[in-house]
Design an enzyme around this catalytic site. Structure first.
Site, mmCIF file in Angstrom:
data_model
loop_
_atom_site.group_PDB
_atom_site.id
_atom_site.type_symbol
_atom_site.label_atom_id
_atom_site.label_comp_id
_atom_site.label_asym_id
_atom_site.label_seq_id
_atom_site.Cartn_x
_atom_site.Cartn_y
_atom_site.Cartn_z
ATOM 1 N N SER A 3 -9.971 9.759 7.674
ATOM 2 C CA SER A 3 -8.871 8.253 6.936
ATOM 3 C C SER A 3 -7.539 9.325 8.120
ATOM 4 O O SER A 3 -7.106 10.240 8.159
ATOM 5 C CB SER A 3 -8.962 8.192 5.998
ATOM 6 O OG SER A 3 -7.263 7.784 5.614
ATOM 7 N N LYS A 12 -12.063 6.619 9.434
ATOM 8 C CA LYS A 12 -11.572 5.275 9.167
ATOM 9 C C LYS A 12 -10.078 4.932 9.884
ATOM 10 O O LYS A 12 -9.349 6.140 9.285
ATOM 11 C CB LYS A 12 -11.446 5.413 6.803
ATOM 12 C CG LYS A 12 -10.339 4.468 7.545
ATOM 13 C CD LYS A 12 -10.666 4.374 5.498
ATOM 14 C CE LYS A 12 -8.794 4.775 5.177
ATOM 15 N NZ LYS A 12 -8.913 4.376 3.701
ATOM 16 N N LYS A 37 -6.411 3.486 10.111
ATOM 17 C CA LYS A 37 -4.999 2.873 9.594
ATOM 18 C C LYS A 37 -4.944 2.016 10.520
ATOM 19 O O LYS A 37 -4.380 2.153 11.874
ATOM 20 C CB LYS A 37 -4.045 3.790 9.110
ATOM 21 C CG LYS A 37 -4.248 4.859 7.870
ATOM 22 C CD LYS A 37 -4.451 3.846 6.486
ATOM 23 C CE LYS A 37 -4.780 5.033 5.226
ATOM 24 N NZ LYS A 37 -4.451 3.864 4.563
ATOM 25 N N ASP A 61 -8.561 -0.018 8.063
ATOM 26 C CA ASP A 61 -7.959 0.090 6.578
ATOM 27 C C ASP A 61 -6.314 -0.482 6.881
ATOM 28 O O ASP A 61 -5.301 -0.352 7.700
ATOM 29 C CB ASP A 61 -7.798 1.076 6.286
ATOM 30 C CG ASP A 61 -7.446 1.056 4.202
ATOM 31 O OD1 ASP A 61 -6.634 0.314 4.459
ATOM 32 O OD2 ASP A 61 -6.573 2.023 4.146
ATOM 33 N N GLU A 68 -10.793 -2.002 5.513
ATOM 34 C CA GLU A 68 -10.290 -2.151 3.735
ATOM 35 C C GLU A 68 -9.357 -3.482 2.875
ATOM 36 O O GLU A 68 -8.401 -3.174 4.957
ATOM 37 C CB GLU A 68 -10.371 -1.107 3.525
ATOM 38 C CG GLU A 68 -9.953 -0.351 2.512
ATOM 39 C CD GLU A 68 -9.871 1.168 2.241
ATOM 40 O OE1 GLU A 68 -10.992 1.509 2.623
ATOM 41 O OE2 GLU A 68 -8.974 2.254 1.903
ATOM 42 N N ASP A 85 -9.670 -2.129 -1.987
ATOM 43 C CA ASP A 85 -8.625 -1.318 -2.817
ATOM 44 C C ASP A 85 -7.814 -1.338 -3.652
ATOM 45 O O ASP A 85 -7.703 -0.803 -4.776
ATOM 46 C CB ASP A 85 -7.819 0.116 -1.616
ATOM 47 C CG ASP A 85 -7.095 1.152 -1.145
ATOM 48 O OD1 ASP A 85 -7.130 1.919 -2.326
ATOM 49 O OD2 ASP A 85 -6.846 1.781 -0.489
ATOM 50 N N LYS A 97 -11.209 4.618 -6.640
ATOM 51 C CA LYS A 97 -10.489 6.029 -6.530
ATOM 52 C C LYS A 97 -10.451 5.951 -7.651
ATOM 53 O O LYS A 97 -9.592 5.602 -8.317
ATOM 54 C CB LYS A 97 -8.910 5.598 -6.089
ATOM 55 C CG LYS A 97 -9.258 5.949 -4.375
ATOM 56 C CD LYS A 97 -7.665 5.114 -3.758
ATOM 57 C CE LYS A 97 -7.797 4.939 -2.030
ATOM 58 N NZ LYS A 97 -6.687 4.849 -1.608
ATOM 59 N N GLY A 137 -9.417 8.529 -1.278
ATOM 60 C CA GLY A 137 -8.617 9.359 -1.573
ATOM 61 C C GLY A 137 -7.332 9.327 -1.886
ATOM 62 O O GLY A 137 -6.722 7.886 -1.120
HETATM 63 O O1 OSB Z 1 -5.121 3.075 1.912
HETATM 64 O O2 OSB Z 1 -6.720 4.634 1.187
HETATM 65 C C1 OSB Z 1 -5.731 4.151 1.073
HETATM 66 C C2 OSB Z 1 -3.730 7.800 1.267
HETATM 67 C C3 OSB Z 1 -3.687 7.328 0.639
HETATM 68 C C4 OSB Z 1 -2.565 6.213 -0.568
HETATM 69 C C5 OSB Z 1 -3.672 5.057 -0.212
HETATM 70 C C6 OSB Z 1 -4.953 5.521 0.873
HETATM 71 C C7 OSB Z 1 -4.835 6.257 1.799
HETATM 72 C C8 OSB Z 1 -5.994 7.410 2.380
HETATM 73 C C9 OSB Z 1 -6.174 8.737 2.847
HETATM 74 O O3 OSB Z 1 -6.413 6.332 3.360
HETATM 75 C C10 OSB Z 1 -7.575 8.761 1.993
HETATM 76 C C11 OSB Z 1 -7.665 10.702 1.827
HETATM 77 O O4 OSB Z 1 -7.830 11.013 2.947
HETATM 78 O O5 OSB Z 1 -7.058 11.234 1.161
HETATM 79 MG MG MG Z 2 -7.444 1.838 2.011
#
Ligand code: OSB
Ligand code: MG
Length: 370
Positions: A136, A162, A164, A189, A214, A239, A263, A291
């Protein structure tokens, strides 16, 4: 199992580089590692992953600590437990607070597996030895920096990227990645930064062959996502608003999404996550493991859980070094050809690095049977 002692290591780990999302930037992760001990001398570990601020979902680390100490620990230690699947029942009278519940429940799964001299993966009937994973990537100040990050990830072997996104930072960076990496499994995301009014802009992402987008809309929305999914071709993945099996059922029956980012901590632990995985398989809903910047404790759980056959899409389970220069386990997870190797020892199969834990925070006692 009779629980004799519960401790929490309350620590802070600096991130290798700040991670920016639509809702803010993170440069240091606060983490509580829960240690649950039994009368036979075994130790189970769980991770409290909640953030310090309530901008991902409503739970925060300080709030969840209170719920753990005042409500969940007394419920968990009232009697004896024969199987970890009983823990979610013990916690049923406490509404919400999934991350607090998960921190303790997952520690009991680890404890149980260790008592049975079995890895968690073996307990979940995992047969594979390694797991292909994704990465991510946060919001970057410019496209050049972003492309360098993607390039490094692809070179390292990550199978899926992924990105953001947020209003004003979506089509352009995604298109730049798509042009440079035409066959990369790419997804976005939104972390709830969009509204239905942005439908036109989100529709423009349809020609980038994204695997999914996402949580574009509200953290508790199911209805607007239905409308958006009807208007765009890119599959929607949920999510933030998936906190239980009931939420997955709602999404399925309404048609709010085509994929679920599962998660374990966001749904209250392993038992609920297993139910969701089963339901998704039964209904043919695409599901993959997300994650929360986990340390080696949560990461080991994620790897062993995500190696179950019901998952077919690389999860957000990067190598430890993607986030932390220094992890709290003695053998951090390393990427080999885009995959992580599953631990084989009992339970989580990882050992705490006591020196790092002591240097990065403090230890508090939550329960001692006298
Ligand atoms: O939106 O998936 C998410 C991390 C923390 C909180 C929300 C998200 C995320 C990530 C990173 O996208 C996921 C990871 O690599 O741990
Ligand atoms: Mg997310």
């Amino acid at each position: 199992m009779k629980i004799t002692n519960i401790e929490a290591h309350q620590i802070r780990l600096p991130l290798v580089t700040p991670f920016q999302t639509s809702y803010g930037s993170l440069s240091e992760k606060a983490i509580d590692i829960i240690v649950v001990r039994d009368d036979a001398g075994h130790e189970g570990y769980g991770e409290l992953v909640a953030f310090e601020t309530a901008n991902y979902i409503d739970q925060t680390i300080s709030g969840e600590r209170l719920v753990i100490a005042k409500e969940l620990v007394p419920l968990l230690t009232k009697g004896s437990i024969s199987h970890p699947s009983e823990v979610s029942q013990l916690f049923a009278s406490v509404r919400g607070h999934e991350m607090a519940k998960s921190a303790l429940e997952t520690a009991v799964w680890d404890l149980f597996a260790k008592r049975n001299k079995q890895s968690l993966g073996a307990l979940f009937q995992v047969e594979t030895k390694s797991l292909k994973v994704g990465i991510s990537l946060g919001i970057e100040p410019d496209i050049t920096t972003l492309l360098k990050q993607v390039s490094a990830a692809v070179t390292a072997g990550y199978e899926r990227v992924k990105l953001k996104i947020k209003p004003g930072y979506d089509k352009e960076p995604l298109q730049a990645i798509r042009q440079a990496f035409p066959s990369l499994i790419l997804m976005a995301d939104g972390n709830s930064a969009y509204t239905l009014a942005d439908q036109g802009q989100l529709k423009k992402l349809d020609d980038l062959s994204l695997a999914m987008i996402e949580q574009p809309l509200g953290v508790d929305d199911f209805v607007d996502h239905v409308q958006l999914q009807k208007a765009i071709k890119t599959p929607i993945c949920l999510d933030e608003n998936i906190r239980s099996l009931a939420d997955v059922r709602t999404a399925y029956h309404l048609g709010s999404c085509q994929s679920i980012n599962l998660k374990i901590p966001r749904v209250g632990g392993v038992s609920e996550a297993l139910k969701i995985l089963n339901y998704c398989q039964e209904k043919g809903i695409h599901v993959w493991l997300g994650g929360m910047f986990e340390s080696g404790i949560g990461r080991s759980l994620n790897i062993q859980f995500a190696a179950q056959p019901g998952f077919a899409f690389p999860g957000d389970i990067s190598a430890s070094e993607r986030y932390f220069k220094e992890d709290i386990i003695t053998s951090p997870f390393m990427l080999k050809a885009g995959a992580l190797t599953l631990p084989t020892g009992p339970g989580l199969g990882v050992s705490l690095n006591q020196e790092v834990l002591a240097r990065r925070g403090e230890k508090v006692c939550l329960f001692n049977r006298t």
